[in-house]
Design a protein around this motif. Structure first.
Motif, short mmCIF file in Angstrom:
data_model
loop_
_atom_site.label_atom_id
_atom_site.label_comp_id
_atom_site.label_asym_id
_atom_site.label_seq_id
_atom_site.Cartn_x
_atom_site.Cartn_y
_atom_site.Cartn_z
N ILE A 11 -5.78 -4.62 0.00
CA ILE A 11 -5.58 -4.83 -1.29
C ILE A 11 -4.64 -6.29 -1.18
O ILE A 11 -3.47 -6.45 -0.79
CB ILE A 11 -4.52 -3.96 -1.81
CG1 ILE A 11 -5.14 -2.34 -1.74
CG2 ILE A 11 -4.23 -4.26 -3.30
CD1 ILE A 11 -4.19 -1.21 -1.99
N THR A 12 -5.26 -7.26 -2.02
CA THR A 12 -4.61 -8.50 -1.91
C THR A 12 -4.28 -9.00 -3.34
O THR A 12 -4.79 -8.51 -4.54
CB THR A 12 -5.56 -9.61 -1.35
OG1 THR A 12 -6.49 -9.93 -2.44
CG2 THR A 12 -6.27 -9.13 -0.10
N ALA A 13 -3.42 -10.06 -3.60
CA ALA A 13 -3.20 -10.65 -4.92
C ALA A 13 -2.63 -12.16 -4.56
O ALA A 13 -2.19 -12.24 -3.51
CB ALA A 13 -1.99 -9.71 -5.59
N LEU A 64 -0.67 5.60 -0.42
CA LEU A 64 -0.92 4.83 0.47
C LEU A 64 0.43 4.29 1.09
O LEU A 64 1.44 4.04 0.41
CB LEU A 64 -1.60 3.71 0.00
CG LEU A 64 -3.18 3.79 -0.48
CD1 LEU A 64 -3.86 2.57 -1.02
CD2 LEU A 64 -3.90 4.74 0.41
N ILE A 65 0.29 4.09 2.46
CA ILE A 65 1.43 3.40 3.31
C ILE A 65 1.06 1.96 3.59
O ILE A 65 -0.04 1.93 4.46
CB ILE A 65 1.60 4.54 4.27
CG1 ILE A 65 2.16 5.69 3.92
CG2 ILE A 65 3.10 3.68 5.15
CD1 ILE A 65 3.57 5.66 2.93
N VAL A 66 1.76 1.14 3.41
CA VAL A 66 1.38 -0.31 3.86
C VAL A 66 1.65 -0.45 5.34
O VAL A 66 2.86 -0.39 6.00
CB VAL A 66 2.04 -1.49 3.09
CG1 VAL A 66 1.69 -2.87 3.57
CG2 VAL A 66 1.37 -1.37 1.68
N THR A 67 0.72 -0.77 6.41
CA THR A 67 1.00 -0.91 7.67
C THR A 67 1.27 -2.12 8.18
O THR A 67 1.88 -2.64 9.11
CB THR A 67 -0.04 -0.27 8.66
OG1 THR A 67 -1.33 -0.96 8.27
CG2 THR A 67 -0.21 1.32 8.15
N ASP A 68 0.66 -3.15 7.43
CA ASP A 68 0.66 -4.57 7.82
C ASP A 68 0.82 -5.70 6.23
O ASP A 68 0.06 -5.28 5.61
CB ASP A 68 -0.45 -5.32 8.39
CG ASP A 68 -0.36 -4.66 9.69
OD1 ASP A 68 0.48 -5.20 10.59
OD2 ASP A 68 -1.14 -3.85 10.34
N VAL A 69 1.67 -6.62 6.25
CA VAL A 69 1.45 -7.79 5.28
C VAL A 69 0.77 -8.89 6.01
O VAL A 69 1.30 -9.46 6.86
CB VAL A 69 2.63 -7.69 4.74
CG1 VAL A 69 2.46 -8.83 3.67
CG2 VAL A 69 3.28 -6.37 4.21
N CYS A 123 -2.07 -6.52 1.99
CA CYS A 123 -1.48 -5.54 2.17
C CYS A 123 -2.61 -4.61 2.74
O CYS A 123 -3.44 -3.91 2.31
CB CYS A 123 -0.77 -4.70 1.31
SG CYS A 123 0.67 -5.44 0.70
N LYS A 124 -2.59 -4.22 4.19
CA LYS A 124 -3.28 -3.31 4.84
C LYS A 124 -2.57 -1.86 4.78
O LYS A 124 -1.56 -1.88 4.90
CB LYS A 124 -3.27 -3.78 6.29
CG LYS A 124 -4.23 -2.62 7.06
CD LYS A 124 -4.60 -3.15 8.54
CE LYS A 124 -5.10 -2.01 9.58
NZ LYS A 124 -5.18 -2.64 11.07
N ALA A 125 -3.20 -0.92 4.32
CA ALA A 125 -2.53 0.48 4.13
C ALA A 125 -3.64 1.64 4.58
O ALA A 125 -4.84 1.28 4.65
CB ALA A 125 -2.33 0.52 2.42
#
Length: 215
Positions: A142-144, A190-195, A206-208
């Motif tokens: 998910i990006t912004a 969702l749990i974010v694992t990497d930014v 955000c990788k989740a």
């Protein structure tokens, strides 16, 4: 010697963020990726992909459209967008399924759910992320746009009684690395694992994955 003088003068030499209570300090570690398109193409290579915001409304350009690019590398790619006119146009270039409602997905499984530069357009982020929670995918990206990107900080104009903000006219909000991660984890399963910061620092990604509690 300089430090002694500063101590005598009682000059606070701490970094600005350190002058605020820990409650206000949000620490986010990140990775950097320069080429956004190549990053997504590598991720989606030979994968089954669900792509949100695929039509690029209202600035569609077939030579630049991410969905068209990904259709050439993914094993399957399905598009999701509420812009039905845009979907009709995109069908001229990609002959694969498109959806406009979460219920239409029918729990189909995807290797990757890609949500690039979409969340800042939606009118109700909580409802959108709750809908995203129903998607059956192994991993979500998910990006912004990053509000703290150097290019954004430099090109806006602040004058007397006037601000010129260089931004897409359909955007409803700006995101930082922390606030994007925070909203994803607050309003979805969702749990974010990497930014990851993309294209230097202009985009936050955000990788989740889904929390085991909700699988």
């Amino acid at each position: 010697m300089i430090n002694k003088i500063l101590n005598i003068l009682k000059v606070d030499t701490r970094a600005l963020y350190q002058k605020h209570d820990k409650f206000w300090q949000q620490e986010v570690f990140f990775k950097s990726v320069n080429n956004r398109f190549k990053y997504f193409e590598d991720l989606c290579q030979s994968k089954k992909v669900l792509h949100f915001g695929c039509t690029d409304w209202p600035i569609f350009d077939p030579s630049y459209n991410l969905h068209i690019k990904l259709s050439k590398v993914a094993s399957k790619i399905h598009g999701f967008d509420i812009d039905k006119e845009g979907i009709d146009n995109l069908k001229k270039y990609v002959d694969q399924p498109f959806y406009s409602e979460f219920e239409q997905l029918n729990n189909q499984h995807y290797d990757i759910c890609l949500v690039p530069e979409t969340i800042e357009h939606v009118d109700n982020v909580r409802i959108f992320l709750q809908g995203l929670s129903t998607v059956n995918a192994d991993v979500f990206y998910i990006t912004a746009p990053n509000c703290f990107a150097q290019v954004h900080m430099k090109r806006n104009f602040y004058g007397k009684n006037k601000i010129i903000e260089v931004v897409h006219p359909d955007h409803n909000c700006w995101y930082s690395p922390y606030t994007l991660k925070n909203q994803i984890e607050k309003y979805s399963n969702l749990i974010v694992t990497d930014v990851i910061l993309l294209n230097d620092d202009t985009m936050v990604c955000c990788k989740a994955i889904k929390s085991k509690m909700y699988k």
